[in-house]
Design a protein around this motif. Structure first.
Motif, PDB file in Angstrom:
ATOM      1  N   CYS A   1       2.502  13.940 -16.434  1.00 23.56           N
ATOM      2  CA  CYS A   1       1.668  15.224 -16.622  1.00 23.56           C
ATOM      3  C   CYS A   1       1.159  15.646 -15.235  1.00 23.56           C
ATOM      4  N   SER A   2       1.671  16.375 -14.699  1.00 21.84           N
ATOM      5  CA  SER A   2       1.618  17.033 -13.099  1.00 21.84           C
ATOM      6  C   SER A   2       1.212  18.154 -13.200  1.00 21.84           C
ATOM      7  N   VAL A   3       0.502  18.855 -12.460  1.00 15.92           N
ATOM      8  CA  VAL A   3       0.183  20.108 -12.027  1.00 15.92           C
ATOM      9  C   VAL A   3       0.213  20.399 -10.623  1.00 15.92           C
ATOM     10  N   GLY A   4       1.185  21.380 -10.382  1.00 18.17           N
ATOM     11  CA  GLY A   4       1.596  21.601  -8.792  1.00 18.17           C
ATOM     12  C   GLY A   4       0.852  22.699  -8.376  1.00 18.17           C
ATOM     13  N   CYS A   5       0.812  22.932  -7.062  1.00 17.01           N
ATOM     14  CA  CYS A   5       0.277  24.134  -6.454  1.00 17.01           C
ATOM     15  C   CYS A   5       0.601  24.325  -4.839  1.00 17.01           C
ATOM     16  N   CYS A   6       0.255  25.245  -4.114  1.00 17.62           N
ATOM     17  CA  CYS A   6       0.926  25.314  -2.696  1.00 17.62           C
ATOM     18  C   CYS A   6       2.302  25.317  -2.599  1.00 17.62           C
ATOM     19  N   TYR A   7       2.806  26.460  -3.527  1.00 17.84           N
ATOM     20  CA  TYR A   7       4.398  26.369  -3.408  1.00 17.84           C
ATOM     21  C   TYR A   7       4.907  27.322  -1.891  1.00 17.84           C
ATOM     22  N   ASN A   8       3.824  27.785  -1.236  1.00 14.26           N
ATOM     23  CA  ASN A   8       4.133  28.070   0.017  1.00 14.26           C
ATOM     24  C   ASN A   8       4.578  26.983   1.024  1.00 14.26           C
ATOM     25  N   ILE A   9       4.158  25.903   0.909  1.00 14.03           N
ATOM     26  CA  ILE A   9       4.435  24.831   1.717  1.00 14.03           C
ATOM     27  C   ILE A   9       5.699  23.951   1.395  1.00 14.03           C
ATOM     28  N   LEU A  10       6.276  24.380   0.387  1.00 14.22           N
ATOM     29  CA  LEU A  10       7.452  23.620  -0.184  1.00 14.22           C
ATOM     30  C   LEU A  10       8.508  23.465   0.983  1.00 14.22           C
ATOM     31  N   THR A  11       9.211  22.688   0.950  1.00 18.00           N
ATOM     32  CA  THR A  11      10.412  22.829   1.908  1.00 18.00           C
ATOM     33  C   THR A  11      11.919  23.223   1.158  1.00 18.00           C
TER      34      THR A  11
ATOM     35  N   ARG B   1      -3.414  28.220 -10.874  1.00 10.95           N
ATOM     36  CA  ARG B   1      -2.337  27.323 -10.989  1.00 10.95           C
ATOM     37  C   ARG B   1      -2.292  26.499 -12.184  1.00 10.95           C
ATOM     38  N   CYS B   2      -2.130  26.974 -13.361  1.00 11.94           N
ATOM     39  CA  CYS B   2      -2.562  26.559 -14.509  1.00 11.94           C
ATOM     40  C   CYS B   2      -1.521  25.756 -15.486  1.00 11.94           C
ATOM     41  N   TYR B   3      -0.401  25.730 -15.097  1.00  6.00           N
ATOM     42  CA  TYR B   3       0.757  25.089 -15.810  1.00  6.00           C
ATOM     43  C   TYR B   3       1.048  23.699 -15.517  1.00  6.00           C
ATOM     44  N   ALA B   4       1.024  22.817 -16.486  1.00  7.08           N
ATOM     45  CA  ALA B   4       1.153  21.493 -16.323  1.00  7.08           C
ATOM     46  C   ALA B   4       2.761  21.020 -16.789  1.00  7.08           C
ATOM     47  N   LEU B   5       3.483  20.175 -16.038  1.00  2.80           N
ATOM     48  CA  LEU B   5       4.721  19.669 -16.433  1.00  2.80           C
ATOM     49  C   LEU B   5       4.350  18.251 -17.396  1.00  2.80           C
ATOM     50  N   VAL B   6       4.760  18.175 -18.445  1.00  7.40           N
ATOM     51  CA  VAL B   6       4.511  17.136 -19.228  1.00  7.40           C
ATOM     52  C   VAL B   6       5.855  16.757 -19.946  1.00  7.40           C
ATOM     53  N   ALA B   7       6.180  15.200 -19.670  1.00  2.00           N
ATOM     54  CA  ALA B   7       7.297  15.002 -19.698  1.00  2.00           C
ATOM     55  C   ALA B   7       7.384  13.260 -20.316  1.00  2.00           C
ATOM     56  N   ILE B   8       8.098  12.750 -21.278  1.00  2.00           N
ATOM     57  CA  ILE B   8       8.100  11.521 -21.771  1.00  2.00           C
ATOM     58  C   ILE B   8       9.559  10.920 -21.561  1.00  2.00           C
TER      59      ILE B   8
END
Length: 588
Positions: free
Chosen positions: A393-403, A579-586
């Motif tokens: 269950c992850s919420v990411g941010c700061c796409y600008n510093i992605l490599t 940044r309101c979207y969570a990635l949920v996986a099982i």
């Protein structure tokens, strides 16, 4: 989209391909540098003539709302209102076309398109700006038909979506935004742990432990908070100690706000944290009493000794009861410093709690609240490779510093974008300027009625001055690693801003008179609206780029053989937390 299947992979790949085609059709717009707006004549070069007049005629409120999903009133601004306002009777409603782009078919189903447009056919009176805006909105996550609601997730897992009836304490020691995020995400994580029978939570990029502490104290979970910064870990420990000491007061305060002071609404972990806090306070009072008795006479000490023995005996009994309760108390929070990478041995980091438990017995949920840059992709890779990690269950941010693979410093198999095979095989590359655009808070800007800050105008005019007076361009600054920075906030006006900025760039501001600087401001002040309109038009593409990055991550999870369910869930209010979207996986 929740269940992983061949169909889900096909749908995601098709969406990504169409979205990439759409973004490739807007190269000038998404790659434009705002500092060069006036020096490179960006308005006439990149904004079609049919859009220019309409953009300049929008009121402040409509221009501020342009990038958001809100319907516009399409009111003309008083300053530019002409006979054009008599044309187009259909300007009061937002309509659109089913065709999403010149280079690819529309993504999203008919219902999603209708949600944006109002109908599936563009009305005859649909203006060029309406068409352009609606075209972009069809690619946003909110209109894609890909995301699942929390209710959908719980229903699939056979869980009632009714919220737990218990008091909330997370507003203490947090601002409104952090409180909103922690309260919601902790509830989602706690329920996932319950449904999936997960033993422990690993909070990656835990920072000062806001989410971890709430998962422990409010939900009774065992949490390992992992952060790469020693100072953050130290801060988390200090905050944890402070919050546990104050927990009794927080509970009592919440009880007093609860109708009829119903203590039954307080959960067991909170009651036991209450016991721990009381025990801590009792120990403090004992110490204080002992210090005071040192100054008394021998007779007083002798008299108090018997009382002290009786009190000590009672305290021992109460302590024994407390420790008995604490030993059965679920949950804990352990902050630790570690650098997380895709090959991190989480089992060794977490450890086993009982002698009869082995690392293979562990079941972990990986979570992160606004994990920055590459940390989110790293979490996804770690989730896939770690056998003990069963829920994400992850919420990411700061796409600008992605490599990205084609950037300096990016390592093979460790870069942040792209993750999915479909984009890797196409060698997709966004670049920092495009990723910066994806971070725009469009819903917040619309809700607050904000137009772009004057500092952007200042910087664009400064670029003209630098070109005219010093004959240098951005590459000069890039190689010398000089930037203007946040000078505008400290400046008293444009003249002061220019002088501060030139000194930051190591250029001689004495070559310019105040009158010359003022003349530049006056010359371009009439074109301020052009810059504001361009920024808002460009921001319409921000949700598309964010969707592209997040759908790439979702597609990556759907490509993994061990993952049974994966989806994107809008969990936060985008006005409060963009940044309101969570990635949920099982996993299976």
């Amino acid at each position: 989209m929740w269940t992983v299947s061949e169909d889900s992979q096909h749908i995601l790949r098709t969406r990504l391909e169409n979205l990439w085609s759409f973004l490739q059709s807007k190269p000038g717009l998404i790659n434009a540098h705002l500092v060069d707006f006036y020096t490179e004549n960006t308005w006439d070069r990149l904004v079609p003539k049919e859009l220019q007049d309409e953009l300049l005629s929008l009121s402040d409120s409509d221009l501020a709302s342009l990038p958001s999903s809100n319907k516009l009133e399409w009111k003309r601004s008083e300053a530019t209102e002409t006979e054009d306002s008599k044309q187009g009777e259909d300007k009061n409603t937002l309509s659109s076309s089913n065709e999403s782009s010149e280079s690819g078919p529309a993504i999203g189903n008919t219902k999603a398109t209708e949600k944006v447009c109002g109908n599936s056919q563009c009305k005859k009176g649909c203006s060029p700006l309406e068409k352009s805006r609606t075209e972009a909105q069809q690619f946003a996550l909110s209109n894609s038909g890909i995301c699942a609601s929390l209710e959908d997730v719980w229903r699939t897992l056979g869980v009632e979506s009714k919220e737990e009836d218990k008091p909330r304490f997370v507003k203490e020691h947090m601002n409104v935004k952090k409180s909103h995020e922690v309260e919601i995400l902790s509830g989602v994580v706690a329920r996932l742990c319950q449904v999936c029978q997960v033993d422990q939570v690993v909070d990656i990029g835990s920072g000062k432990g806001y989410l971890s502490e709430c998962l422990y104290l409010q939900h009774g979970l065992t949490v390992l908070g992992v952060d790469a910064s020693d100072s953050n870990t130290h801060g988390a420990k200090k905050r944890s100690q402070l919050l546990e000491r104050q927990w009794t007061g927080l509970i009592n305060r919440t009880r007093s706000r609860t109708p009829n002071n119903e203590s039954s609404s307080v959960s067991e972990p909170i009651r036991e944290a209450n016991t721990k806090s009381i025990d801590s306070e009792t120990a403090g009072e004992k110490s204080s009493s002992a210090e005071h008795s040192c100054d008394t006479t021998q007779q007083e000490v002798s008299t108090e000794y018997t009382t002290h023995k009786q009190t000590k005996k009672k305290t021992k009994c109460s302590k024994a009861k407390a420790w008995k309760m604490m030993s059965n108390k679920p949950g804990s929070f352990t902050p630790t410093t570690a650098y997380i990478h895709p090959d991190t041995d989480l089992a060794a980091l977490v450890g086993v709690r009982n002698s009869d438990e082995t690392p293979a017995d562990l079941m972990l949920l990986l979570t992160g609240l606004h994990t920055c840059g590459d940390l989110s992709p790293t979490m996804l890779r770690l989730f896939v490779t770690c056998p003990q990690a069963t829920v994400l269950c992850s919420v990411g941010c700061c796409y600008n510093i992605l490599t990205e693979l084609e950037e300096p410093g990016a390592q093979e198999e460790k870069y942040g974008f792209p993750l999915s095979q479909v984009l890797q095989t196409r060698a997709v590359h966004l670049g920092r300027t495009v990723r910066m655009l994806s971070c725009q808070a469009v819903e917040r800007m619309s809700a607050e009625g904000q137009l772009p800050a004057m500092s952007l105008f200042y910087r664009a005019v400064l670029q003209v001055i630098v070109r005219d007076k010093f004959g240098v361009i951005d590459k000069f600054f890039y190689y010398r690693k000089k930037t203007v920075g946040k000078v505008a906030a400290k400046s008293k006006g444009f003249v002061d801003y220019v002088r501060r900025a030139l000194r930051r760039l190591q250029l001689d501001d004495a070559l310019l008179l105040d009158e010359e600087i003022t003349s530049y401001f006056e010359q371009y002040q009439g074109k301020l609206r052009h810059l504001q309109a361009f920024i808002q038009l460009r921001a319409c593409l921000a949700p598309c780029i964010e969707a592209f990055i997040l759908l790439d991550r979702l597609c990556f999870l759907h490509e993994q053989p061990g993952v049974s369910h994966a989806t994107l869930v809008p969990v936060f209010d985008p006005v409060i937390s963009p940044r309101c979207y969570a990635l949920v996986a099982i996993k299976e």
